[in-house]
Design a protein around this motif. Structure first.
Motif, PDB file in Angstrom:
ATOM      1  N   TRP A 141       0.856  -1.188   0.000  1.00  0.00           N
ATOM      2  CA  TRP A 141       0.000   0.000   0.000  1.00  0.00           C
ATOM      3  C   TRP A 141       0.889   1.234   0.000  1.00  0.00           C
ATOM      4  CZ3 TRP A 141      -5.043  -1.064  -0.608  1.00  0.00           C
ATOM      5  CH2 TRP A 141      -5.514  -2.305  -0.178  1.00  0.00           C
ATOM      6  N   ALA A 142       0.496   2.246  -0.757  1.00  0.00           N
ATOM      7  CA  ALA A 142       1.282   3.481  -0.782  1.00  0.00           C
ATOM      8  C   ALA A 142       1.350   4.109   0.605  1.00  0.00           C
ATOM      9  CB  ALA A 142       0.676   4.466  -1.787  1.00  0.00           C
ATOM     10  N   LYS A 143       0.270   3.936   1.378  1.00  0.00           N
ATOM     11  CA  LYS A 143       0.254   4.417   2.759  1.00  0.00           C
ATOM     12  C   LYS A 143      -0.392   3.356   3.630  1.00  0.00           C
ATOM     13  CE  LYS A 143       0.167   9.395   1.891  1.00  0.00           C
ATOM     14  NZ  LYS A 143      -0.555  10.673   2.130  1.00  0.00           N
ATOM     15  N   ASN A 144       0.250   3.061   4.771  1.00  0.00           N
ATOM     16  CA  ASN A 144      -0.267   2.082   5.727  1.00  0.00           C
ATOM     17  C   ASN A 144      -0.627   2.769   7.031  1.00  0.00           C
ATOM     18  OD1 ASN A 144      -0.176  -0.458   4.396  1.00  0.00           O
ATOM     19  ND2 ASN A 144       2.056  -0.403   4.487  1.00  0.00           N
ATOM     20  N   MET A 145      -1.286   2.027   7.910  1.00  0.00           N
ATOM     21  CA  MET A 145      -1.592   2.571   9.232  1.00  0.00           C
ATOM     22  C   MET A 145      -1.607   1.453  10.273  1.00  0.00           C
ATOM     23  SD  MET A 145      -5.729   3.250   8.926  1.00  0.00           S
ATOM     24  CE  MET A 145      -5.896   3.675  10.644  1.00  0.00           C
TER      25      MET A 145
ATOM     26  N   ALA B 259      -3.179  -0.983  19.197  1.00  0.00           N
ATOM     27  CA  ALA B 259      -2.055  -0.592  20.051  1.00  0.00           C
ATOM     28  C   ALA B 259      -1.181  -1.793  20.381  1.00  0.00           C
ATOM     29  CB  ALA B 259      -2.576   0.051  21.336  1.00  0.00           C
ATOM     30  N   GLY B 260       0.120  -1.644  20.170  1.00  0.00           N
ATOM     31  CA  GLY B 260       1.079  -2.685  20.513  1.00  0.00           C
ATOM     32  C   GLY B 260       1.129  -3.849  19.548  1.00  0.00           C
ATOM     33  N   LYS B 261       0.385  -3.766  18.428  1.00  0.00           N
ATOM     34  CA  LYS B 261       0.368  -4.860  17.450  1.00  0.00           C
ATOM     35  C   LYS B 261       1.190  -4.468  16.222  1.00  0.00           C
ATOM     36  CE  LYS B 261      -2.270  -7.394  19.984  1.00  0.00           C
ATOM     37  NZ  LYS B 261      -1.739  -8.627  20.616  1.00  0.00           N
ATOM     38  N   PRO B 262       1.869  -5.426  15.596  1.00  0.00           N
ATOM     39  CA  PRO B 262       2.816  -5.080  14.531  1.00  0.00           C
ATOM     40  C   PRO B 262       2.200  -4.861  13.159  1.00  0.00           C
ATOM     41  CG  PRO B 262       2.853  -7.450  14.911  1.00  0.00           C
ATOM     42  CD  PRO B 262       1.926  -6.854  15.947  1.00  0.00           C
ATOM     43  N   GLU B 263       0.975  -5.412  12.944  1.00  0.00           N
ATOM     44  CA  GLU B 263       0.478  -5.361  11.572  1.00  0.00           C
ATOM     45  C   GLU B 263       0.126  -3.934  11.156  1.00  0.00           C
ATOM     46  OE1 GLU B 263      -3.055  -5.967  14.217  1.00  0.00           O
ATOM     47  OE2 GLU B 263      -1.302  -7.233  13.876  1.00  0.00           O
ATOM     48  N   ARG B 264       0.378  -3.682   9.859  1.00  0.00           N
ATOM     49  CA  ARG B 264       0.008  -2.405   9.254  1.00  0.00           C
ATOM     50  C   ARG B 264      -0.812  -2.726   8.008  1.00  0.00           C
ATOM     51  NH1 ARG B 264       5.182   0.935   7.939  1.00  0.00           N
ATOM     52  NH2 ARG B 264       3.665   2.627   7.748  1.00  0.00           N
ATOM     53  N   PHE B 265      -1.814  -1.906   7.757  1.00  0.00           N
ATOM     54  CA  PHE B 265      -2.638  -2.120   6.573  1.00  0.00           C
ATOM     55  C   PHE B 265      -3.199  -0.769   6.169  1.00  0.00           C
ATOM     56  CE2 PHE B 265      -5.721  -4.919   4.183  1.00  0.00           C
ATOM     57  CZ  PHE B 265      -4.746  -5.725   3.628  1.00  0.00           C
TER      58      PHE B 265
END
Length: 702
Positions: free
Chosen positions: A143-147, A151-157
């Motif tokens: 993704w061009a931008k993730n988020m 809180a405290g979790k590693p995944e980004r999407f």
């Protein structure tokens, strides 16, 4: 055979990111199926998407991986069986492989003798493989931008994951993605369906189940629905006979990805706003409101617009929505009208001085500074074109355009609608009675914006675009702002692509080096990497835009990467010639010659750069090759001057018999120094004398 469905439910995804993500998810799942051997014959993979979901449906999966017989290789035989008896190493390997000691075998390879064992690996169930691998594939989507949202979790999407559907036939796969466990419940349209879940019984029932919840997940169906609705609603506009919506493929794709259950309605605005330029009106409708413009039978803008809704309403609802959209658009048009009238109180000429207060780049200077540098580049290009006898343009108008090109950056209308810079300048120049040729050049100075666009129609516009872009590139390189990797914050690649396209598709007698030299002034300090940067962009243009094979492009540019139109002509001839067996054989021979010369250089051989003489050559094959190559080189030179490259390549290919005979009978690296030197000089003469069109050693021979 089994069917599989995966749906990832999300908060609304930005429309521009959906198409790429949908394709990537489908590709990733296809690669997973191939990698893990989950296919049962032909597999059909279809991806779906809406603003709130990405989905993939697969038909033709096996229930389990096939069993595989594997041969495992262990330690060397001597270590495993010292004195012919199994030692600790053999026992450890047998235990690891899950076989008895008696099942160990001896295997020989280039490195020696080793212990091996044949093992039957039972295939895992498809459900087990998918459950283990799918979360990784989903969370690896680019993704061009993730988020982050947990809180405290590693995944980004791109957006928070809200639900997951994962079915193998009718069974739920036990997977978890970003803390959400998979089930068989999807969600329908936010407004039309509400919050109640939609149960998906099987993958095959997916589309119909969502349609029951007012969601069309098939992008192609959604696109067709929108186009048909645009046609239908436009025909209902009786106030404008022959009305039609103005085709806009990019906007269609945008609204396709903004909606789940699209409908269309039309609105109108006061005809007095048609006094504004169409470019302004269409930009307000298209870019700011996502409205489609409507035109009459003659193609002239009509006082109506079409909007695509992500809902379904009755007549009363339509009236309310129409009124709201008309009010918003009216307000936008009033602003545009006010800015247009206010801007006209200050001429473009008077605005030039104001550019000194507008920053171009903090380490370089203002747009006033850039305007002066652009004019210098224009003057140098003009001088060069005069020397080459090219006079098909109005230099006085070009100078005016160069001086006023950036003046609209100070206009209120451009500040409000930044996408209209240049266009507004051209319109203001025309409205203020300046040269129409200059106005047209200003108007088109940012064209082409992409490799799909056309170049400026006028030579003045082409030269203004070249000067502006090449100055930007050399100036940015001079302060260390060259593109790196995927980073290109100043859009220099796009600027260079536009320069290459203009040089390729115009009649300007200019090379890349001419354009760079015009901008390489003392204050710009363009780095040595600028030319390499342009060669990279020319490579991109030939391969990705023109579609030439990569080896044809490499061969073409290895000979000359400066004259863009000439490079295209040579690539076309090379593509046509490579089907000939003689040409491919000559290409293989040239690759061999290049390797021999490289190896000779590594051994310290000094190879003469002059044409060898008959007296230094002893065998008939050497003499024949020299004679043939000399004659063909003369013919090729004449054909190259006429730019008859295909005929030149055919002439080069005719050298094949002499080359074949030479390599069949002659040892180039002879033991006698004088003989070796003569033969090396001969093959160098052949290589360099006939490689002006392309470096044939770059051609890939199957």
């Amino acid at each position: 055979m089994a069917e599989f469905l995966l749906e990832i439910g999300l908060e609304e995804i930005p429309a521009r990111m959906i198409t790429g993500a949908e394709a990537e998810l489908g590709r990733r799942i296809g690669e997973l199926i191939a990698r893990e051997r989950l296919a049962d014959g032909d597999v059909k993979i279809v991806a779906y998407s809406t603003p709130r979901r990405l989905a993939v449906r697969v038909e033709g999966l096996a229930q389990a991986q096939p069993d595989v017989q594997e041969v495992l290789t262990g330690p060397s035989w001597k270590i495993a069986f010292p004195n012919g008896e199994p030692g600790p190493a053999a026992q450890a390997f047998a235990k690891k492989a899950g076989v008895d000691l008696s099942a160990l075998e001896k295997t020989s390879n280039a490195k020696g003798e080793y212990v091996s064992a044949s093992v039957l690996r039972k295939g895992r169930a498809t459900a087990e493989v998918l459950a283990a691998e799918l979360p990784k594939e989903v969370l690896s989507i680019y993704w061009a931008k993730n988020m982050y949202w947990r809180a405290g979790k590693p995944e980004r999407f791109v957006r928070p994951v809200r639900w997951v559907v994962a079915l193998l036939d009718s069974e739920i796969l036990p997977i978890e993605i970003a803390g959400i466990k998979a089930g068989n419940q999807s969600r329908g349209h936010r407004i039309l369906h509400g919050s109640s879940p939609i149960v998906i019984e099987t993958p095959g029932a997916y589309l119909d189940a969502l349609r029951g919840g007012f969601v069309e997940a098939d992008v192609a169906v959604r696109r067709n629905t929108i186009r048909k609705a645009l046609d239908r609603v436009t025909r209902s506009i009786t106030a404008t006979p022959g009305a039609r919506w103005r085709e806009d493929e990019a906007l269609v794709e945008t609204v396709v990805q903004l909606t789940e259950w699209p409908t269309v309605l039309y609105g109108s605005f006061e005809a007095e706003y048609l006094a504004l330029p169409e470019e302004v009106l269409v930009t307000v409708m298209r870019d700011h409101q996502k409205y489609f413009a409507v035109e009459d039978a003659a193609g002239k803008l009509a006082p109506h617009f079409l909007t695509v809704l992500n809902t379904q309403v009755d007549e009363a609802g339509e009236a309310i929505i129409r009124h709201g959209n008309e009010r918003v658009l009216r307000s936008r048009f009033k602003d545009a009208q006010f800015f247009w009238e206010t801007d006209q109180k200050v001429s473009l000429t008077d605005r030039v001085a104001m550019l000194n207060a507008v920053t171009f780049q903090k380490d370089l200077g203002s747009y006033g500074w850039k305007t002066q540098r652009n004019l210098e580049v224009i003057a140098k290009l003009h001088e060069l074109l005069q020397v080459r006898g090219f006079t098909a343009y109005d230099y006085a108008a070009l100078e005016i355009a160069g001086k006023l090109a950036k003046a609209d950056l100070t206009a209120e209308l451009v500040k409000e609608f930044t996408e209209l810079q240049g266009i507004i300048g051209g319109l203001y120049a025309k409205a203020q009675g300046l040269s129409e040729t200059a106005a047209a050049a200003i108007y088109s100075q940012y064209v082409p914006e992409s490799t799909d666009d056309v170049i400026p129609e006028t030579v003045e516009g082409q030269l203004l675009g070249l000067a502006d872009r090449v100055h930007t590139i050399t100036a940015m390189f001079s302060i260390g702002n060259a593109p790196t990797g995927s980073r290109d914050p100043f859009a220099l690649r796009r600027a260079a692509n536009a320069i290459v396209k203009i040089l390729a598709e115009s009649a300007l007698p200019l090379r890349i080096s001419d354009v760079i030299a015009a901008a390489d002034s003392q204050d710009s300090r363009a780095s040595a990497g600028v030319h390499e940067f342009f060669v990279e962009r020319l490579n991109f243009y030939l391969s990705d835009v023109r579609g030439f094979a990569y080896d044809v492009v490499n061969a073409t540019l290895a000979a000359d990467a400066d004259d863009v139109r000439d490079a295209i002509a040579r690539a076309e001839a090379l593509t046509a010639a490579r089907g000939s067996e003689d040409f491919l054989a000559i290409s293989a021979a040239f690759k061999r010659i290049k390797n021999i010369l490289r190896q000779a250089a590594e051994k310290g051989e000094v190879v003469s750069t002059t044409r060898p003489t008959d007296g230094l050559l002893s065998s008939p094959e050497e003499k024949a090759l020299l004679a043939q190559a000399s004659k063909i080189a003369a013919d090729v030179t004449e054909l190259r001057q006429k730019k008859n490259y295909l005929a030149a390549l055919e002439a080069i290919a005719s050298l094949r018999p002499a080359v074949d005979a030479f390599f069949d009978k002659v040892m180039v690296m002879a033991s006698e120094a004088e003989v070796r030197a003569a033969r090396l000089a001969l093959i160098r003469f052949v290589l360099e004398g006939l490689s002006g069109i392309a470096d044939f050693s770059e051609i890939v021979i199957a």
